[in-house]
Design a protein around this motif. Sequence first.
Motif, short mmCIF file in Angstrom:
data_model
loop_
_atom_site.label_atom_id
_atom_site.label_comp_id
_atom_site.label_asym_id
_atom_site.label_seq_id
_atom_site.Cartn_x
_atom_site.Cartn_y
_atom_site.Cartn_z
N ILE A 109 45.87 30.36 43.29
CA ILE A 109 45.03 30.61 42.12
C ILE A 109 43.65 31.13 42.52
N ASN A 110 43.00 30.40 43.41
CA ASN A 110 41.60 30.72 43.74
C ASN A 110 41.45 31.99 44.55
N LEU A 111 42.49 32.38 45.28
CA LEU A 111 42.40 33.57 46.12
C LEU A 111 43.42 34.63 45.72
N ARG A 112 44.69 34.32 45.85
CA ARG A 112 45.73 35.34 45.67
C ARG A 112 45.74 35.89 44.25
N GLY A 113 45.78 35.00 43.26
CA GLY A 113 45.81 35.47 41.87
C GLY A 113 44.56 36.23 41.49
N SER A 114 43.40 35.74 41.94
CA SER A 114 42.15 36.41 41.62
C SER A 114 42.07 37.78 42.30
N PHE A 115 42.55 37.87 43.54
CA PHE A 115 42.51 39.14 44.25
C PHE A 115 43.35 40.20 43.54
N PHE A 116 44.57 39.86 43.19
CA PHE A 116 45.45 40.89 42.62
C PHE A 116 45.06 41.28 41.20
N LEU A 117 44.42 40.38 40.46
CA LEU A 117 43.88 40.78 39.16
C LEU A 117 42.71 41.74 39.37
N ALA A 118 41.82 41.42 40.29
CA ALA A 118 40.70 42.32 40.57
C ALA A 118 41.20 43.67 41.07
N GLN A 119 42.22 43.65 41.90
CA GLN A 119 42.78 44.90 42.41
C GLN A 119 43.28 45.79 41.27
N GLU A 120 44.01 45.20 40.33
CA GLU A 120 44.55 45.99 39.21
C GLU A 120 43.43 46.55 38.34
N VAL A 121 42.43 45.73 38.05
CA VAL A 121 41.30 46.21 37.25
C VAL A 121 40.56 47.32 37.99
N ALA A 122 40.34 47.14 39.29
CA ALA A 122 39.63 48.15 40.08
C ALA A 122 40.40 49.47 40.11
N ARG A 123 41.70 49.40 40.27
CA ARG A 123 42.52 50.62 40.26
C ARG A 123 42.29 51.42 38.98
N ARG A 124 42.27 50.72 37.86
CA ARG A 124 42.13 51.41 36.58
C ARG A 124 40.70 51.94 36.40
N MET A 125 39.73 51.18 36.88
CA MET A 125 38.36 51.68 36.82
C MET A 125 38.21 52.97 37.61
N VAL A 126 38.79 52.99 38.81
CA VAL A 126 38.68 54.16 39.68
C VAL A 126 39.42 55.36 39.11
N SER A 127 40.47 55.11 38.34
CA SER A 127 41.33 56.19 37.88
C SER A 127 40.74 57.00 36.73
N ARG A 128 39.65 56.53 36.13
CA ARG A 128 39.11 57.27 34.99
C ARG A 128 37.59 57.23 35.02
N PRO A 129 36.97 58.26 34.50
CA PRO A 129 35.50 58.27 34.43
C PRO A 129 35.03 57.26 33.39
N ALA A 130 33.80 56.85 33.53
CA ALA A 130 33.23 55.89 32.58
C ALA A 130 31.78 56.23 32.32
N SER A 131 31.36 56.05 31.08
CA SER A 131 29.97 56.31 30.72
C SER A 131 29.10 55.08 30.95
N ASP A 132 29.71 53.90 30.97
CA ASP A 132 28.98 52.66 31.16
C ASP A 132 29.14 52.14 32.59
N TYR A 133 28.17 51.36 33.01
CA TYR A 133 28.24 50.71 34.32
C TYR A 133 29.43 49.76 34.36
N ARG A 134 30.05 49.66 35.52
CA ARG A 134 31.21 48.78 35.68
C ARG A 134 30.98 47.83 36.85
N ALA A 135 31.54 46.62 36.73
CA ALA A 135 31.29 45.61 37.76
C ALA A 135 32.44 44.62 37.87
N LEU A 136 32.64 44.14 39.08
CA LEU A 136 33.49 42.98 39.34
C LEU A 136 32.58 41.85 39.81
N ILE A 137 32.72 40.70 39.19
CA ILE A 137 31.87 39.56 39.53
C ILE A 137 32.77 38.38 39.88
N PHE A 138 32.64 37.90 41.10
CA PHE A 138 33.46 36.79 41.58
C PHE A 138 32.63 35.50 41.54
#
Length: 250
Positions: A109-138
């Motif tokens: 939960i604390n590592l593996r699940g959090s990592f792969f959720l962040a990975q999926e969100v990051a992939r989608r952030m990278v795949s498209r332009p954005a007008s607003d600032y984007r962040a991952l906060i651990f």
Amino acid sequence: MRLAVITGGHQGVGLGIAEALQEAGFALALVGQAPPRHPVIAAALGRLPGARYFQHDLQEVKKVAQLVSEIETTCGPISTLVSNAGVPARIAGDMLSIEPANFDFVLDINLRGSFFLAQEVARRMVSRPASDYRALIFVTSVSAGMVSVDRAEYCISKAAASMAAEAFAVRLAPEGIGVFELRPGLIETEMSDEIRARHEARIAGGLVPAGRWGQPADIGRVVVPMAMGAMDFATGAIVPVDGGLSIPRR
């Protein structure tokens, strides 16, 4: 409107973060393991008008893409992910007695699940332009750098999550996506109920230089500038939110 996804955002530190981000103008998607009809979920949604709730078990990494798709279909693209949900050691005791199943539960939960959720969100952030600032906060813990041998698996999970945050920071900096780590100390939440009596006297005796328990709102106030982009050039920063607890002293 910017969308913030907060794991464990329905209670404790996560709820304090959710309230601060909503006040700052963010739309909210809360993610948790409890069923939607659970009283704690209803109570949180009552405090957060307009927030949406999505049920997900962080151990089920194969369902991460489905979760993120559901959130984005319902709420729009994600601007901020706050990886906050976590579990304590199942049994506090001698680290020489930790059972593999209990070790795996915390790390899953604390590592593996959090990592792969962040990975999926990051992939989608990278795949498209954005007008607003984007962040991952651990949201990790002072235990990422302070040893407790009676809950070693928890400390190990948070130390590893800290390195994951640094790795994401380096990978995503060229994309203009900020990554930050918060290390809360002794925070007054439901999770700290069982240790409260034991720590009251220690806090009064100087364990926490600020002389008090932290509150979820203390964490929320620190998250907002990170999510808004006010700290963009500080990507990779590790910020203790602990009233001075983790400062080495003689």
